[in-house]
Scaffold this motif. Sequence first.
Motif, mmCIF file in Angstrom:
data_model
loop_
_atom_site.group_PDB
_atom_site.id
_atom_site.type_symbol
_atom_site.label_atom_id
_atom_site.label_comp_id
_atom_site.label_asym_id
_atom_site.label_seq_id
_atom_site.Cartn_x
_atom_site.Cartn_y
_atom_site.Cartn_z
ATOM 1 N N LEU A 295 0.638 14.375 12.823
ATOM 2 C CA LEU A 295 1.267 13.083 12.545
ATOM 3 C C LEU A 295 0.254 11.946 12.565
ATOM 4 C CD1 LEU A 295 4.701 13.408 14.369
ATOM 5 C CD2 LEU A 295 4.166 13.716 11.977
ATOM 6 N N GLY A 296 -0.761 12.066 13.435
ATOM 7 C CA GLY A 296 -1.827 11.060 13.448
ATOM 8 C C GLY A 296 -2.523 10.990 12.101
ATOM 9 N N VAL A 297 -2.854 12.157 11.564
ATOM 10 C CA VAL A 297 -3.550 12.211 10.269
ATOM 11 C C VAL A 297 -2.624 11.713 9.150
ATOM 12 C CG1 VAL A 297 -4.539 13.783 8.552
ATOM 13 C CG2 VAL A 297 -5.133 14.037 10.963
ATOM 14 N N LEU A 298 -1.358 12.145 9.168
ATOM 15 C CA LEU A 298 -0.422 11.706 8.125
ATOM 16 C C LEU A 298 -0.239 10.191 8.155
ATOM 17 C CD1 LEU A 298 2.444 14.379 8.127
ATOM 18 C CD2 LEU A 298 0.803 13.900 6.318
ATOM 19 N N GLU A 299 -0.169 9.640 9.358
ATOM 20 C CA GLU A 299 0.013 8.188 9.494
ATOM 21 C C GLU A 299 -1.190 7.454 8.894
ATOM 22 O OE1 GLU A 299 0.117 6.736 13.502
ATOM 23 O OE2 GLU A 299 1.191 4.928 12.953
ATOM 24 N N SER A 300 -2.381 7.973 9.147
ATOM 25 C CA SER A 300 -3.582 7.338 8.603
ATOM 26 C C SER A 300 -3.620 7.449 7.083
ATOM 27 C CB SER A 300 -4.836 7.992 9.189
ATOM 28 O OG SER A 300 -5.078 7.481 10.458
ATOM 29 N N LEU A 301 -3.313 8.623 6.580
ATOM 30 C CA LEU A 301 -3.340 8.814 5.122
ATOM 31 C C LEU A 301 -2.308 7.914 4.434
ATOM 32 C CD1 LEU A 301 -3.763 12.703 4.886
ATOM 33 C CD2 LEU A 301 -5.482 10.974 4.354
ATOM 34 N N ALA A 302 -1.168 7.714 5.100
ATOM 35 C CA ALA A 302 -0.115 6.880 4.498
ATOM 36 C C ALA A 302 -0.492 5.406 4.484
ATOM 37 C CB ALA A 302 1.194 7.072 5.255
ATOM 38 N N SER A 303 -1.545 5.029 5.229
ATOM 39 C CA SER A 303 -1.975 3.624 5.260
ATOM 40 C C SER A 303 -2.980 3.315 4.149
ATOM 41 C CB SER A 303 -2.629 3.288 6.602
ATOM 42 O OG SER A 303 -1.776 3.621 7.646
ATOM 43 N N MET A 304 -3.347 4.305 3.355
ATOM 44 C CA MET A 304 -4.321 4.061 2.278
ATOM 45 C C MET A 304 -3.677 3.199 1.189
ATOM 46 S SD MET A 304 -6.005 7.843 2.028
ATOM 47 C CE MET A 304 -7.300 7.425 0.875
ATOM 48 N N GLY A 305 -4.506 2.328 0.628
ATOM 49 C CA GLY A 305 -4.003 1.351 -0.340
ATOM 50 C C GLY A 305 -3.215 1.966 -1.479
ATOM 51 N N TRP A 306 -3.774 3.013 -2.096
ATOM 52 C CA TRP A 306 -3.104 3.569 -3.280
ATOM 53 C C TRP A 306 -1.806 4.283 -2.903
ATOM 54 C CZ3 TRP A 306 -2.306 8.840 -3.699
ATOM 55 C CH2 TRP A 306 -3.091 9.669 -2.905
ATOM 56 N N VAL A 307 -1.740 4.788 -1.668
ATOM 57 C CA VAL A 307 -0.492 5.438 -1.226
ATOM 58 C C VAL A 307 0.601 4.379 -1.052
ATOM 59 C CG1 VAL A 307 0.581 6.866 0.570
ATOM 60 C CG2 VAL A 307 -1.798 7.271 -0.080
ATOM 61 N N ILE A 308 0.218 3.247 -0.444
ATOM 62 C CA ILE A 308 1.202 2.172 -0.247
ATOM 63 C C ILE A 308 1.642 1.595 -1.600
ATOM 64 C CG2 ILE A 308 1.580 -0.117 0.778
ATOM 65 C CD1 ILE A 308 -0.410 0.665 2.968
ATOM 66 N N ASP A 309 0.673 1.487 -2.526
ATOM 67 C CA ASP A 309 1.041 0.996 -3.859
ATOM 68 C C ASP A 309 2.042 1.936 -4.533
ATOM 69 O OD1 ASP A 309 -0.584 -1.126 -3.504
ATOM 70 O OD2 ASP A 309 -2.275 -0.318 -4.648
ATOM 71 N N LEU A 310 1.834 3.235 -4.294
ATOM 72 C CA LEU A 310 2.700 4.250 -4.912
ATOM 73 C C LEU A 310 4.093 4.246 -4.279
ATOM 74 C CD1 LEU A 310 2.006 6.401 -7.108
ATOM 75 C CD2 LEU A 310 1.828 8.064 -5.247
ATOM 76 N N ILE A 311 4.129 4.246 -2.936
ATOM 77 C CA ILE A 311 5.405 4.231 -2.209
ATOM 78 C C ILE A 311 5.348 3.091 -1.191
ATOM 79 C CG2 ILE A 311 7.090 5.651 -0.954
ATOM 80 C CD1 ILE A 311 5.315 8.075 -1.662
ATOM 81 N N VAL A 317 6.996 4.308 7.813
ATOM 82 C CA VAL A 317 8.095 5.255 8.062
ATOM 83 C C VAL A 317 7.678 6.718 8.026
ATOM 84 C CG1 VAL A 317 9.839 3.656 7.182
ATOM 85 C CG2 VAL A 317 8.807 5.295 5.619
ATOM 86 N N ILE A 318 6.419 6.982 7.685
ATOM 87 C CA ILE A 318 6.007 8.365 7.425
ATOM 88 C C ILE A 318 6.339 9.297 8.596
ATOM 89 C CG2 ILE A 318 3.607 7.844 8.124
ATOM 90 C CD1 ILE A 318 4.532 10.404 5.480
ATOM 91 N N ILE A 319 6.042 8.859 9.822
ATOM 92 C CA ILE A 319 6.257 9.720 10.984
ATOM 93 C C ILE A 319 7.740 10.049 11.143
ATOM 94 C CG2 ILE A 319 6.241 9.658 13.526
ATOM 95 C CD1 ILE A 319 3.452 8.695 13.443
ATOM 96 N N TYR A 320 8.581 9.044 10.946
ATOM 97 C CA TYR A 320 10.023 9.263 11.121
ATOM 98 C C TYR A 320 10.584 10.108 9.980
ATOM 99 C CZ TYR A 320 8.890 5.585 14.319
ATOM 100 O OH TYR A 320 8.278 4.869 15.309
ATOM 101 N N LEU A 321 9.977 9.944 8.816
ATOM 102 C CA LEU A 321 10.391 10.746 7.661
ATOM 103 C C LEU A 321 10.128 12.231 7.940
ATOM 104 C CD1 LEU A 321 11.514 9.485 5.070
ATOM 105 C CD2 LEU A 321 9.287 9.807 4.010
ATOM 106 N N VAL A 322 8.936 12.508 8.483
ATOM 107 C CA VAL A 322 8.587 13.891 8.820
ATOM 108 C C VAL A 322 9.570 14.419 9.865
ATOM 109 C CG1 VAL A 322 6.823 15.375 9.869
ATOM 110 C CG2 VAL A 322 6.149 13.598 8.246
ATOM 111 N N ALA A 323 9.890 13.578 10.858
ATOM 112 C CA ALA A 323 10.816 14.011 11.917
ATOM 113 C C ALA A 323 12.181 14.359 11.330
ATOM 114 C CB ALA A 323 10.955 12.910 12.965
ATOM 115 N N ILE A 324 12.646 13.543 10.377
ATOM 116 C CA ILE A 324 13.958 13.800 9.766
ATOM 117 C C ILE A 324 13.933 15.135 9.023
ATOM 118 C CG2 ILE A 324 15.537 13.019 7.945
ATOM 119 C CD1 ILE A 324 14.777 10.127 8.786
ATOM 120 N N VAL A 325 12.872 15.344 8.256
ATOM 121 C CA VAL A 325 12.758 16.589 7.485
ATOM 122 C C VAL A 325 12.740 17.795 8.432
ATOM 123 C CG1 VAL A 325 11.260 17.925 5.943
ATOM 124 C CG2 VAL A 325 11.630 15.494 5.519
#
Lengths: 343, 454
Positions: A295-311, A317-325
């Motif tokens: 989750l630490g790595v996913l949280e960092s990757l989700a903070s990248m500019g192009w990822v935020i631009d995409l979604i 919310v990435i961590i909570y999204l993973v928890a829901i799944v």
Amino acid sequence: MDAIILQILNGLDKGSAYALIALGLTLIFGTLGVVNFAHGALFMLGAFCAVTLSRIISLSYIVLDDTKKDFLGNPTKIEVPYIYDWLGADTGAAIIDWSVPLSILFAIPVMILIGVIMERGLIKHFYKRPHADQILVTFGLAIVLQEVIKYYFGANPIPTPAPEAFSGSFDFGVLVGFDPNSIIYPYWRLVYFAFSMVLIAGVFAFLQFTTFGMVVRAGMADRETVGLLGINIDKRFTVMFGIAAAVAGLAGVMYTPINPPNYHMGMDFLVLSFVVVVVGGMGSLPGAVAAGFLLGVLESLASMGWVIDLIPGINQVIIYLVAIVILLTRPRGLLGRKGVMEE
Amino acid sequence: MSTSNFTRRGVLKSGAVAGAGLALPTIFTARSAAAFTNDPMGSSVTLGFNVPQTGAYADEGMDELRAFELAVEHLNGGGDGGMLNTFSSKALGGNGILGKEVKYVTGDTQTKSDAARAAAQSMIQKDGAVMISGGSSSGVAVAVQALCQEAGIIFMAGLTHANDTTGKDKKANGFRHFFNSYMSGAALAPILTSQYGTDRKAYHLTADYNWGYTTEQAIRESTEALGWETINTVLTPLTQTDFSSYIAPVLNSGADILVLNHYGGNMVNSLTNAVQFGLRAAEANGKKFEIVVPLYSELMARGAGKNISGILGSQNWDWKLENQLGARYSGTNAFVQSFGTKFGFPPSQAAHTCYVQTLLYADAVTRAGSFNPCAVVEALEGFEFDGLGNGPTLYRAEDHQCFKDVLVVRGKENPENEFDLVEIVEVTPVAQVTYAPDHPQFAGGNLGACNPGA
């Protein structure tokens, strides 16, 4: 590519903190069956062990300097640490500089003691009560602990720097063949990651290779049978609570140079750590560690500019999204025991 | 045999009717006398100080409370009088406000809008507060200002820096002494370009809430007007504690300046992380990499420790102002002397603005000769004053914003103590930070009419 490697590195040190807190949480849940919402407060108390030791080492007497005036026009008060007089200025300054690593020695007995007092004094009375009661009482305890810290240390963050030798950063990119400045990584974060790996390995080795650990594992699997064999499993579980408190506390001690500690820092990590435990599997030690880093790595990757631009908003919310799944598809968590959370 | 008309029921009925008859004119008289909310009838008047007493800004709130306590003491003739001795208006004589002893009640904003409104509501309805002041957040200030407008109470804002407080959310009953985001940009930009050059590429990290947006816009527009290019602007969650994943890409982005539009704990952590990742020591585009923090706070500078060294920012006031820049800023030393003697350390800019706001309110009431909010508004609108530490100052009638000089400061390289963390780089004259009331950054609001309540 270099940006992804950089975020993975960032995620690993973030994950180190999650993993250490979640390890203690799941250890307590696995042994005592208690959902401990005060565990974030133990992380915070560990950080304030570092602040306390730093203040003890830096205890000073006042010398008036008549050549300079303070803001009211009085002679300036200069603080001279006692340790300078006792051990010489150079040695004294070096000890003050290394106060955070030295705090490890201070925090271990203090945190074990706090853990044991917490378990014997309060939490043991809630073993047979519903989880909701346990959550309420431990959450209340967390608030009390943070208010106590705020009373004595104030609400403002307190700078607690790393030793000078580890205060900078290094160009990791150049080491692995990338352009200069593409992957810069602070020394202390590397220390934190290495420290967490050693600590995690230590806890696993203790449980795996000692008789005490073997009994605890047996108790986790079947508490009643171990009790029938004449072993006082409660006493061992109390010790495990102390060890879990020490693990959270040490995570807090070493975290202080990363972000200046404040009374609220435990709450900032608490919810995330619970998500880590749920994703890893309630009561699963390897699950907590794996999910912490994941989750630490996913949280960092989700903070990248192009990822935020995409979604947009994905970083929040990435961590909570993973928890829901995970809860929808595999309620027992990644490495959880079959049956746990699945009824 | 005589019969009596007096029965128990008859007496009760007659008594009730007579009582109501006697009371009726009094009720009407009382109502008609209270032409405004919480008109103080007795020998004292109550002020409400609404500050964060819990939560992350509790230390700043404590400093504001100290300043309020000192202001009340001085208004009632206690202590050394502080800035009453230097204030250009001589209406206040140390005998309370209009001869009434000043008392105060406090509320805890918790730096949450709903909690701040509830605390203000309680002070107005339960304690009869005739003025509300304080606060450490623009969200709270805007919420409490709107409440005071509805209730017919004067709101003298504490520390609030977002443009909106006197922009799109301005209210006739609300007044701000503190400076704002636009002024930070206008004051900082010329210094930034003179210190770092006009050929610079900036990367903004901005706290994802109202204050962050207005500050980013102000700094961006003012620096771009002087030649800087904005490479990227990234919003960071308000709850973020570790900014490493936002800081790490900056050095490789083509930027050579990082602007941290953060305040409080966000600022402490993002600045600490930026220094850890080597940004202070790095070079980019052949130039030394620099970090800018638009809004400084002494307490937050203390939290950031030595990481604050060399970082440029702006302030509303500093306790060293009069000593370093002379008599134009008179009042500063008087306040520092009073505050320092009573509490043992120099005041923060949050304390200063709260102290000044209390004095300005008391002075306006005295000049108006009434506690009526509409009379106070009239007395404050267009009021020019001096001797309260910021030099000549105007409370502009059009938006209820104070206009005065703005300080550009830098974190000291070798601070002598924990209260001496910043050095004054330059004071930007008021003319340079003044803007038209209909400036686009302040568009959309309407001051409306003052509301006396009741």
